[in-house]
Design a protein around this motif. Sequence first.
Motif, PDB file in Angstrom:
ATOM      1  N   VAL A 142       0.835  -1.191   0.000  1.00 48.15           N
ATOM      2  CA  VAL A 142       0.000   0.000   0.000  1.00 48.15           C
ATOM      3  C   VAL A 142       0.875   1.249   0.000  1.00 48.15           C
ATOM      4  CG1 VAL A 142      -1.689   1.322   1.316  1.00 48.15           C
ATOM      5  CG2 VAL A 142      -1.883  -1.139   1.186  1.00 48.15           C
ATOM      6  N   LEU A 146       1.166   3.790  -3.109  1.00 53.41           N
ATOM      7  CA  LEU A 146       0.809   5.203  -2.938  1.00 53.41           C
ATOM      8  C   LEU A 146       1.986   6.088  -3.276  1.00 53.41           C
ATOM      9  CD1 LEU A 146      -1.208   5.197   0.390  1.00 53.41           C
ATOM     10  CD2 LEU A 146      -2.024   5.777  -1.886  1.00 53.41           C
ATOM     11  N   ASP A 254      -2.742  -5.670  -4.743  1.00 45.55           N
ATOM     12  CA  ASP A 254      -2.634  -4.379  -4.057  1.00 45.55           C
ATOM     13  C   ASP A 254      -2.085  -3.272  -4.957  1.00 45.55           C
ATOM     14  OD1 ASP A 254      -2.456  -6.704  -2.567  1.00 45.55           O
ATOM     15  OD2 ASP A 254      -1.635  -5.690  -0.815  1.00 45.55           O
ATOM     16  N   TYR A 257      -4.438  -2.213  -7.704  1.00 51.17           N
ATOM     17  CA  TYR A 257      -5.578  -1.508  -7.114  1.00 51.17           C
ATOM     18  C   TYR A 257      -5.227  -0.059  -6.829  1.00 51.17           C
ATOM     19  CZ  TYR A 257      -9.423  -0.651  -3.826  1.00 51.17           C
ATOM     20  OH  TYR A 257     -10.515  -0.154  -3.180  1.00 51.17           O
ATOM     21  N   ILE A 258      -4.047   0.148  -6.267  1.00 50.63           N
ATOM     22  CA  ILE A 258      -3.679   1.502  -5.851  1.00 50.63           C
ATOM     23  C   ILE A 258      -3.103   2.327  -6.992  1.00 50.63           C
ATOM     24  CG2 ILE A 258      -2.031   2.770  -4.428  1.00 50.63           C
ATOM     25  CD1 ILE A 258      -2.676   0.816  -2.227  1.00 50.63           C
TER      26      ILE A 258
END
Lengths: 316, 303
Positions: A142, A146, A254, A257-258
Amino acid sequence: MSGPVPLTTDHPGQVASATPPAPGRSRRLSDRWLAVAFISPALLLLLAMSVFPLLWALYLSFTDYSATRGGSAHFVWFENYTAILTSAQVHLRALTTLIYVVGAVALQTVLGFAIAYLISRRTHGRGLLTTLFLVPMMLSQVVVGLFWKFMLDAQFGVINSMLGSLGLGQVEWLTRQQTALISLIVVDTWQWTPFIMLIALAGLTAVPKYLYEAASIDRASEWFRFRTITLPLVWPLLLIAVLFRAIEAFRLFDLVYILTSGGPGVSTETLSFHVYKVAFLGFNTGTASAYGILMVLIVIVLTQLYLRYLNKLKED
Amino acid sequence: MAVSVDEAVSTGPVRDRTPAARRFGGRGRSVLEIALLTVLAVVMLFPVLWMIETSIKENRDVYAIPAKFFDFTVTLDHFKDVFVASGGGRSTLSVAFLNSVVVAGVSTVLATVLGVPAAWAYSRFSVKAKKDQLFFILSTRFMPPVVVVIPIFLMYRQVGLIDTKLGLILIYAAFNVPFTIWMMKGFVDEVPAEYEDAAMLDGYTRLQAFWKFTLPLLVPGIAATAVFALIFSWNEFVFAIFLTSSDTVRTAPPAIAGLIGGTTVDWGLVAAASVVFALPVLVFAYLVRKHLIAGVTLGAVRR
């Protein structure tokens, strides 16, 4: 647990012991009981949380059940499977996943091995260097996702800013079809190169020194030494790392998705991201389950390969 | 890791034996290699440094074009925002961090309590089809979370575990048990079974022998294993985002990811939250660096 015990007759000092030792036969029995008592709680948790859900998914995969529509599930047998396996959409996702897995793992392997090789040739500061290189691997996907999203931002991103000061053009990394998948591969490579490096380094430092000494007495060239000593000895361990990474990359969710949410269009939609869309956005639970089962089958094959190989390596 | 790194430092003498004519070339190459390593290290570490830098920049510097590398005003406002809500009181993020601590902590304890005895039993006793059982156990850890979460979601909806910490704790424990068993089996294998045999000759039962003699020797291994399990649970995202929704239950990864949902993104806050989130992991990872290889390969590769 009573009566005289043959075991203690050799140790007269122990006869007075407070706890009488168990006789041989019941000891073996209690061993079996202990083994069951110690193993079964863990296995029960796995059965409840891993096996049962998968069996349920298997059942659902033969039905047209939808989690939102509710109602009862009707058996459609293999319809879901044939629909998935013949779907052009799924083929496209499979190709995307393949490009991603092969691209990322290949890049990581080359880079990771190169860094490990360079580090292994240093005599000073190895510990510090290794520790520094390992940081990306320990971060959550994550955080990694990001942060790269910010760095690759077309407007405020530091990458484009650096390109700008070099006089190069701006690139819309995550919002252009051609670059989105590449960006994904780059980010994954950044995070997991340390993994390959770590394992390759373990392999490299385990190569016996006398082999190199013998080779250098024979005036063997550097390349010859690398090709005939280093590579064959490190390769088995490296293959473990590669297989492991391949499984992980195949499961990846993950980051997609981000970073891109599968976009732009469907250019970065991997299989696991597509499953998610079918299950949680399309609510075709039955189809998603069939899809999931097929993915699980692939993972099982890869895992078997990995474990077999690992086992072979351990026995050698 | 540090052990294997420090052990093998004796490549020096080998190079010294190369003829004098080649030595200069060797030194030139050495400089080149160091330069290359430095460049690679900078590339690998830059994103991390940039994240830390962004977290202490004022907003106007965060969005500066071209990017400011050195001359920016240092502020800790973003870190304050992570913990304190704009109107005072606790922020959503700090609640999420607390939830993460609870979920990761309890699930790790659960996985350890279930996994360590099982690992000992697998190591010491002849269990039927042991190899198959162990392989099966590890396979469950490789299942794609996105796939597992579909039936788990339905299952939790049935039994009311959706959007509860207990639900997350259970699934994290289930994902950490295979790891704990594999990792710990390695550690148990390293403790000679003879210790227990000797204790049993002295009159202890098998269980007592395990408890009094083997377990104390396993403590460092258990600690390392638990730290890895903690890191896995702490970093986990997929289950967290699909199985929880309310702010009181949600763990940190989905909460941090939620920061980029809106139309404008406060990257300073994202950076600060990421730093706060990642710092404990890095500290913990440093503590268990000796076991890193075993840890990141789920206990499968040991050196």
